[in-house]
Design an enzyme around this catalytic site. Sequence first.
Site, short mmCIF file in Angstrom:
data_model
loop_
_atom_site.label_atom_id
_atom_site.label_comp_id
_atom_site.label_asym_id
_atom_site.label_seq_id
_atom_site.Cartn_x
_atom_site.Cartn_y
_atom_site.Cartn_z
N CYS A 1 0.82 -1.22 0.00
CA CYS A 1 0.00 0.00 0.00
C CYS A 1 0.85 1.27 0.00
CB CYS A 1 -0.94 0.00 1.19
SG CYS A 1 -2.04 -1.42 1.15
N HIS B 1 -3.89 6.95 2.52
CA HIS B 1 -4.19 5.64 1.93
C HIS B 1 -5.57 5.19 2.39
CE1 HIS B 1 -4.01 1.56 0.68
NE2 HIS B 1 -3.91 1.07 1.90
N ASN C 1 -10.07 -0.57 -1.09
CA ASN C 1 -8.62 -0.43 -0.97
C ASN C 1 -7.96 -0.98 -2.25
OD1 ASN C 1 -5.91 -0.63 -0.32
ND2 ASN C 1 -6.22 -1.65 1.65
#
Length: 331
Positions: free
Chosen positions: A116, A256, A286
């Site tokens: 990520c 994020h 995500n």
Amino acid sequence: MKKINAIITAVGGYVPDYVLSNKELEKLVDTTDEWIQTRTGIKERRILKGEGRGVSEMCVEAVKQLLEKRKISPEEIDMIIVGTITSDYTFPSASNLICDMLGAKNAWGYDVSAACSGFLYSLATAAQFIETGRYKKVIVVGADKMSSIIDYTDRSTCIIFGDGAGAVLLEPSEEQLGIRDFILRSDGAGRKYLFQKAGGSRYPASIETVERREHFVFQDGQPVFKAAVKGMADVSAEILERNKLTGNDVAWLVPHQANKRIIDATAERMGVSSEKVMMNIERYGNTTAGTIPLLLWDYEKRLKKGDNLIISAFGGGFTWGSIFLKWAYNS
Ligand code: UT7
């Protein structure tokens, strides 16, 4: 001679058409729309459906859009760095494929594997090639086709992830804009909480690894959640302090998109009010390395030259970090 800064001059994005809703997930695993929304903030995510379709396809769409916006040709690109953990092949890299698919004949590049934090790591790396004066046009892509490594019988992971790609163009400027500072961190001891066990050199693909479902993402959610809240908040607070900024000086927090609760905790710790927090988790879930450039893509029209942006991420590895960026143009 004045210092050369790396500024973002264009943004592109791409998400696949197929919408995987919470209602559809209710049919696949034992979950509810209500649980997913309250625990994560996610309503739906996009999935790249169809055989033989890789992450590079989404990257190319995002980059093409960016080139059109900036009115430049693929031949003008010097380099493409791609943050991804779902490259089309183990080798060659997605960057290698994308250069070919775009006709970027003068470009080279590589993939950055930082889960990520992939876009953050890639952006900081790309800035070095601009700041040294070596290159004039470097593209940074953050993209993942998470649906290729997600187990749609595992309710703890399949509700979170989605597919998507975003890209930015970095160019040199002598104005005090662009990437001003970054803090990047890594702690490989966290790997046991979030990883894909098989398919690499330690556990190559075999009938047994497939039967044990080891080619899918494994996540122990709670420890990752706790580490993410602390990691993202700490590093975001540190970058503010080091640059003598307070939450009031921040025009936008670009966090994020893993879980709305992690984002809220980070914003609170930084003293940044909720209307200054970029958020699109409800629509895309995500997308791993894709979340941050997709936020910039979604919010581009609202950004103004000189805006202070704090970009923060936390992900598998563990990897995490924060970038202080001054936006360089009005749309
Ligand atoms: O982007 C990379 C980094 N990743 C992250 O930052 C993700 C971090 N972790 C998280 O976002 C959260 O931990 C999750 C969203 C993955 C899980 O939320 P949680 O609030 O931490 O839930 P939990 O794992 O503590 O589970 C609580 C309960 C459990 O039931 P019991 O044992 O209390 O009866 C789970 O079995 O919720 C259950 N549960 C679910 N229930 C309905 C877990 N997943 C689901 C589900 N639907 N999808």
